[in-house]
Design an enzyme around this catalytic site. Structure first.
Site, PDB file in Angstrom:
ATOM      1  N   CYS A  64       0.822  -1.210   0.000  1.00  0.00           N
ATOM      2  CA  CYS A  64       0.000   0.000   0.000  1.00  0.00           C
ATOM      3  C   CYS A  64       0.854   1.257   0.000  1.00  0.00           C
ATOM      4  O   CYS A  64       0.343   2.345  -0.241  1.00  0.00           O
ATOM      5  CB  CYS A  64      -0.938   0.012   1.203  1.00  0.00           C
ATOM      6  SG  CYS A  64      -0.069  -0.014   2.770  1.00  0.00           S
TER       7      CYS A  64
ATOM      8  N   CYS B 295      -2.479  -3.007   8.656  1.00  0.00           N
ATOM      9  CA  CYS B 295      -2.142  -1.652   9.094  1.00  0.00           C
ATOM     10  C   CYS B 295      -1.647  -1.660  10.537  1.00  0.00           C
ATOM     11  O   CYS B 295      -0.763  -0.879  10.891  1.00  0.00           O
ATOM     12  CB  CYS B 295      -3.350  -0.738   8.955  1.00  0.00           C
ATOM     13  SG  CYS B 295      -4.244  -0.951   7.400  1.00  0.00           S
TER      14      CYS B 295
HETATM   15 FE1  FES Z   1      -1.567   0.116   4.214  1.00  0.00          FE
HETATM   16 FE2  FES Z   1      -3.354   0.722   5.945  1.00  0.00          FE
HETATM   17  S1  FES Z   1      -3.671   0.353   3.856  1.00  0.00           S
HETATM   18  S2  FES Z   1      -1.254   0.557   6.268  1.00  0.00           S
END
Ligand code: FES
Length: 138
Positions: A36, A107
């Site tokens: 991400c 996360c």
């Molecule tokens: Fe990557 Fe939350 S989407 S840390």
């Protein structure tokens, strides 16, 4: 479709605790998730005698869950010893937030990893053996 976040996640996302940097921190750690692209940085101030974490700050460039997880994680390790802080798991962080949506669990892993990296940085600077990092899938 909007994700279903707990009130606590929303609270820590909207009003994150311990945001910032510590100048001359005793330990600094960074963790990132290549998928991400989110990045979290943790700064620790540790009492040299008692090994208690007297202050902790974070900077997170990431999603709402990453910010809420860092905020909650800093609250959970403040006032704890470096050994107690090491034992904080990402699931404990998620639990303290009244849960994270399953696709957002990674996360909270970021928070655990950033804290571990900061603790190992502290250990290294103080002639202590570094603790091997656990590898999380995801
Ligand atoms: Fe990557 Fe939350 S989407 S840390």
């Amino acid at each position: 479709m909007a994700l279903d976040y707990s009130k606590k996640v929303m609270d820590h996302f909207m009003n994150p605790r311990n945001v910032g940097e510590i100048e001359n921190a005793d330990g600094v750690g960074e963790a990132g998730n290549p998928k991400c692209g989110d990045i979290m940085k943790i700064y620790l101030k540790v009492n040299p005698d008692t090994k208690v974490i007297e202050d902790v700050k974070f900077k997170t460039f990431g999603c709402a869950s990453a910010i809420a997880s860092s905020s909650m994680a800093t609250e959970l390790i403040k006032g704890r010893t470096i050994n107690e802080a090491w034992d904080l798991t990402n699931s404990a962080v998620a639990e303290a937030l009244d849960g994270l949506p399953p696709i957002k669990m990674h996360c909270s892993v970021l928070a655990e990893e950033a804290i571990h990296t900061a603790l190992n940085d502290y250990r290294k600077k103080n002639g202590m053996k570094e603790i091997p990092m656990e590898h999380h899938e995801d």
